[in-house]
Write a protein that holds these residues in place. Sequence first.
Motif, PDB file in Angstrom:
ATOM      1  N   SER A 152       0.823  -1.219   0.000  1.00  0.00           N
ATOM      2  CA  SER A 152       0.000   0.000   0.000  1.00  0.00           C
ATOM      3  C   SER A 152       0.850   1.260   0.000  1.00  0.00           C
ATOM      4  CB  SER A 152      -0.923   0.016   1.220  1.00  0.00           C
ATOM      5  OG  SER A 152      -0.185   0.281   2.403  1.00  0.00           O
ATOM      6  N   GLU A 153       2.107   1.134   0.499  1.00  0.00           N
ATOM      7  CA  GLU A 153       3.050   2.254   0.565  1.00  0.00           C
ATOM      8  C   GLU A 153       2.492   3.423   1.367  1.00  0.00           C
ATOM      9  OE1 GLU A 153       4.256   3.258  -3.378  1.00  0.00           O
ATOM     10  OE2 GLU A 153       5.492   1.452  -3.625  1.00  0.00           O
ATOM     11  N   GLU A 154       1.626   3.134   2.330  1.00  0.00           N
ATOM     12  CA  GLU A 154       1.104   4.169   3.222  1.00  0.00           C
ATOM     13  C   GLU A 154       1.897   4.130   4.520  1.00  0.00           C
ATOM     14  OE1 GLU A 154      -3.049   4.400   3.788  1.00  0.00           O
ATOM     15  OE2 GLU A 154      -3.554   4.125   1.674  1.00  0.00           O
ATOM     16  N   ASP A 155       2.567   5.241   4.823  1.00  0.00           N
ATOM     17  CA  ASP A 155       3.473   5.271   5.971  1.00  0.00           C
ATOM     18  C   ASP A 155       2.754   4.969   7.285  1.00  0.00           C
ATOM     19  OD1 ASP A 155       5.613   5.866   4.359  1.00  0.00           O
ATOM     20  OD2 ASP A 155       5.311   8.033   4.499  1.00  0.00           O
ATOM     21  N   ALA A 156       1.518   5.457   7.436  1.00  0.00           N
ATOM     22  CA  ALA A 156       0.783   5.226   8.691  1.00  0.00           C
ATOM     23  C   ALA A 156       0.541   3.738   8.907  1.00  0.00           C
ATOM     24  CB  ALA A 156      -0.546   5.979   8.672  1.00  0.00           C
ATOM     25  N   GLN A 157       0.107   3.032   7.852  1.00  0.00           N
ATOM     26  CA  GLN A 157      -0.143   1.588   7.973  1.00  0.00           C
ATOM     27  C   GLN A 157       1.147   0.823   8.238  1.00  0.00           C
ATOM     28  OE1 GLN A 157      -2.199   0.507   4.368  1.00  0.00           O
ATOM     29  NE2 GLN A 157      -4.179   1.227   5.111  1.00  0.00           N
ATOM     30  N   MET A 158       2.233   1.241   7.593  1.00  0.00           N
ATOM     31  CA  MET A 158       3.503   0.557   7.827  1.00  0.00           C
ATOM     32  C   MET A 158       3.984   0.765   9.258  1.00  0.00           C
ATOM     33  SD  MET A 158       5.671   0.654   4.266  1.00  0.00           S
ATOM     34  CE  MET A 158       5.504   2.358   3.783  1.00  0.00           C
ATOM     35  N   GLY A 159       3.739   1.951   9.807  1.00  0.00           N
ATOM     36  CA  GLY A 159       4.087   2.187  11.209  1.00  0.00           C
ATOM     37  C   GLY A 159       3.324   1.262  12.138  1.00  0.00           C
ATOM     38  N   VAL A 160       2.020   1.087  11.865  1.00  0.00           N
ATOM     39  CA  VAL A 160       1.178   0.218  12.704  1.00  0.00           C
ATOM     40  C   VAL A 160       1.661  -1.230  12.663  1.00  0.00           C
ATOM     41  CG1 VAL A 160      -1.122  -0.766  12.963  1.00  0.00           C
ATOM     42  CG2 VAL A 160      -0.865   1.675  12.574  1.00  0.00           C
ATOM     43  N   VAL A 161       1.926  -1.754  11.447  1.00  0.00           N
ATOM     44  CA  VAL A 161       2.287  -3.175  11.347  1.00  0.00           C
ATOM     45  C   VAL A 161       3.670  -3.435  11.944  1.00  0.00           C
ATOM     46  CG1 VAL A 161       0.794  -3.610   9.379  1.00  0.00           C
ATOM     47  CG2 VAL A 161       3.151  -2.950   8.976  1.00  0.00           C
ATOM     48  N   HIS A 162       4.589  -2.481  11.825  1.00  0.00           N
ATOM     49  CA  HIS A 162       5.896  -2.653  12.474  1.00  0.00           C
ATOM     50  C   HIS A 162       5.730  -2.665  13.994  1.00  0.00           C
ATOM     51  CE1 HIS A 162       8.906  -2.872   9.344  1.00  0.00           C
ATOM     52  NE2 HIS A 162       8.316  -1.910   8.690  1.00  0.00           N
ATOM     53  N   PHE A 163       4.806  -1.830  14.509  1.00  0.00           N
ATOM     54  CA  PHE A 163       4.544  -1.835  15.954  1.00  0.00           C
ATOM     55  C   PHE A 163       3.969  -3.190  16.385  1.00  0.00           C
ATOM     56  CE2 PHE A 163       2.924  -0.655  20.040  1.00  0.00           C
ATOM     57  CZ  PHE A 163       3.691   0.423  20.438  1.00  0.00           C
ATOM     58  N   GLN A 164       3.063  -3.751  15.552  1.00  0.00           N
ATOM     59  CA  GLN A 164       2.502  -5.065  15.858  1.00  0.00           C
ATOM     60  C   GLN A 164       3.575  -6.147  15.844  1.00  0.00           C
ATOM     61  OE1 GLN A 164      -0.463  -5.086  12.718  1.00  0.00           O
ATOM     62  NE2 GLN A 164      -2.112  -4.802  14.171  1.00  0.00           N
ATOM     63  N   LEU A 165       4.436  -6.112  14.826  1.00  0.00           N
ATOM     64  CA  LEU A 165       5.530  -7.091  14.751  1.00  0.00           C
ATOM     65  C   LEU A 165       6.424  -7.006  15.988  1.00  0.00           C
ATOM     66  CD1 LEU A 165       6.798  -7.186  11.054  1.00  0.00           C
ATOM     67  CD2 LEU A 165       6.357  -9.157  12.510  1.00  0.00           C
ATOM     68  N   ALA A 166       6.721  -5.783  16.405  1.00  0.00           N
ATOM     69  CA  ALA A 166       7.556  -5.602  17.596  1.00  0.00           C
ATOM     70  C   ALA A 166       6.909  -6.246  18.812  1.00  0.00           C
ATOM     71  CB  ALA A 166       7.788  -4.104  17.847  1.00  0.00           C
ATOM     72  N   ASN A 167       5.607  -6.058  18.966  1.00  0.00           N
ATOM     73  CA  ASN A 167       4.911  -6.638  20.112  1.00  0.00           C
ATOM     74  C   ASN A 167       4.879  -8.162  20.043  1.00  0.00           C
ATOM     75  OD1 ASN A 167       3.696  -4.658  22.088  1.00  0.00           O
ATOM     76  ND2 ASN A 167       3.152  -3.703  20.163  1.00  0.00           N
ATOM     77  N   VAL A 168       4.725  -8.726  18.835  1.00  0.00           N
ATOM     78  CA  VAL A 168       4.737 -10.188  18.701  1.00  0.00           C
ATOM     79  C   VAL A 168       6.096 -10.739  19.120  1.00  0.00           C
ATOM     80  CG1 VAL A 168       4.633 -12.114  17.068  1.00  0.00           C
ATOM     81  CG2 VAL A 168       2.950 -10.276  16.928  1.00  0.00           C
ATOM     82  N   TYR A 169       7.180 -10.125  18.616  1.00  0.00           N
ATOM     83  CA  TYR A 169       8.517 -10.598  18.976  1.00  0.00           C
ATOM     84  C   TYR A 169       8.772 -10.435  20.473  1.00  0.00           C
ATOM     85  CZ  TYR A 169      10.083 -11.281  14.166  1.00  0.00           C
ATOM     86  OH  TYR A 169      10.234 -11.743  12.895  1.00  0.00           O
TER      87      TYR A 169
END
Length: 600
Positions: A152-169
């Motif tokens: 999607s190349e939307e910075d807001a969505q990429m910020g959210v999913v990176h935050f989710q990945l961080a929490n999973v790890y």
Amino acid sequence: MQANYSTLLCILFFIPTLLKGNVEQLDSLRREAEIAEPKKQIDLLNEISCVQLPDTAGLVDAKTALVMARDIRYIKGMAEAHENIGYYEIDQHHIAEALQHFADAEFMYKKLQDTEGILSIYSAMISCNLIAARHDEALDFALKAKTLADQSEEDAQMGVVHFQLANVYQEAFKDNQKSMEHFHYALRFFNLVESTADIAMAHGAIGTNFLDMNALDSALFHFKAALKLAEENDLTLDQRINKSNIGDTYFRMKKFEKAMQYCKASLSMNLDADDKEGAAIDYNLLGEIHFALGEMDKSEENLEKAIALAEEIGQPYILKTVYESAAKYYQHNKKHQEAFAFYQKYNVAKDSIFNADRFNNMTKIQIRFDLADKEKKIALLEKDAELQRLYRNSLLAGGALGSLLLLLFWNRVKLKHKVREQELEVVKAKEAQQTSELETLRTRKILEAEEKKYLEAQLQLKERTLASNTAFLAQKNEMLASLQSDLNRLLKQADEKNKQQIGLMTRNIASQINIDADWKDFQLHFQHVHPDFFKKISKEYPHLNDNDQRMMAYMKMQLGTKEIARLMGISAESVRKARYRLKKKLNLEQEDLKGFVLAY
């Protein structure tokens, strides 16, 4: 001690943004739904269901919306209804049922090509799988969300999913390194879209991660960054959390006066907000600080307030913490009877936590068993369907074979003609195969072109992240250097009473400029863009030190003298001297150093 606030924020970040309503809002929506046309009525029922979460009355509205949407084949309405029902199932701890509803919603959002809806479902899937201790599945959905957000190349969505990945790890795999990497990515993207609340939350999460790793200076830097944003934007909850975290960090650094200053500020705000849990934690920390300073009367006073609030709340984790602090206090003061009583209470609270954890683990095991049982039943049904299909195909094949024999019997005289037809079919089949191979080749070329485009996009993203990280470090060092310069001017004018304190502040600022953590963070992003650069330098020029390698990396990025000076915390003249020494070490007599590094 204060990490529970940041954890609460991380959990809240996973929950999709739902409508917050009241009775008047519900009544207004219901009146509007009564006179609306079918699709609008379905949308309003889904909205009403959202407003009522987690009140089970909203589940009826979601199920009604689903039935109505099915009747008129309204895909968007069905997707939203399935999603809402999934949230209600989570609240009832029916994880298997929730996953099924989310899977149905995902299928429909994909038909609609609704990226935002799909990402919302992936977020819910991550939460469900974490609850069920299906860590690999949670990571799988987090990676799917990242892939979709990258497209999607939307910075807001990429910020959210990176935050989710961080929490999973962090939550599932206890991998602080990967968690930290994705928290930093999230921070970069939140900065790009200037989402202040998200930036503050990301700084807080990074600070908590550093605190868990006992990297106190780095933790303090991020907590203060989060607090500054919270104060500038009137985010009161973030202010309370980060002031408490800063107080705890200073306490661990044994800077007790500063710890007390921030702890008291957090306590005042928590009391105003009637946050008894936060106030109990702050009172307990104040008790610990006074204890460390030898102020026993004040320590006892604050510990008693912490105990009173903790017992009123009845939260086992807080009870365990305050009872342990009280037991240590009374033991130190040789009040052995009181110390023993609090140690007993501490053990009771610890046992209750253990029993709760054991119950949660048993629940997770049961959830996993239920999911496995459902998967097994589905596999059996699929196998039965496959057997029935094979049986039908066998009957059809038998009938076809009988018809073929009968046909051959009656048409034996036309055998040669049939042979010629078969030969023609073989030729056609070969031609079709060649055509198919050509199509496959064309498809492969298209896929290779797409893959090349994707890799180029990934490289651009890494280069953009590296540039953003470098600019952030330079800005930080420039700000600290300016502050240091102002303090040095004040030092010359200060009286003897203030000189010592200003000198201490100057040294603290100097320790923050060009810290190793900044360089390691830069190296991490630089190696994504130039993976073999440092390895090649170390192999061919082993005599170069860290500063030499750092200088070459900044030159590789084509940074100017002033930019390098800000990043390394030195003067422009020192940069020029460092480049001259580097050129000598590389034995470059006539060759241009910049050209050599860029071509390296």
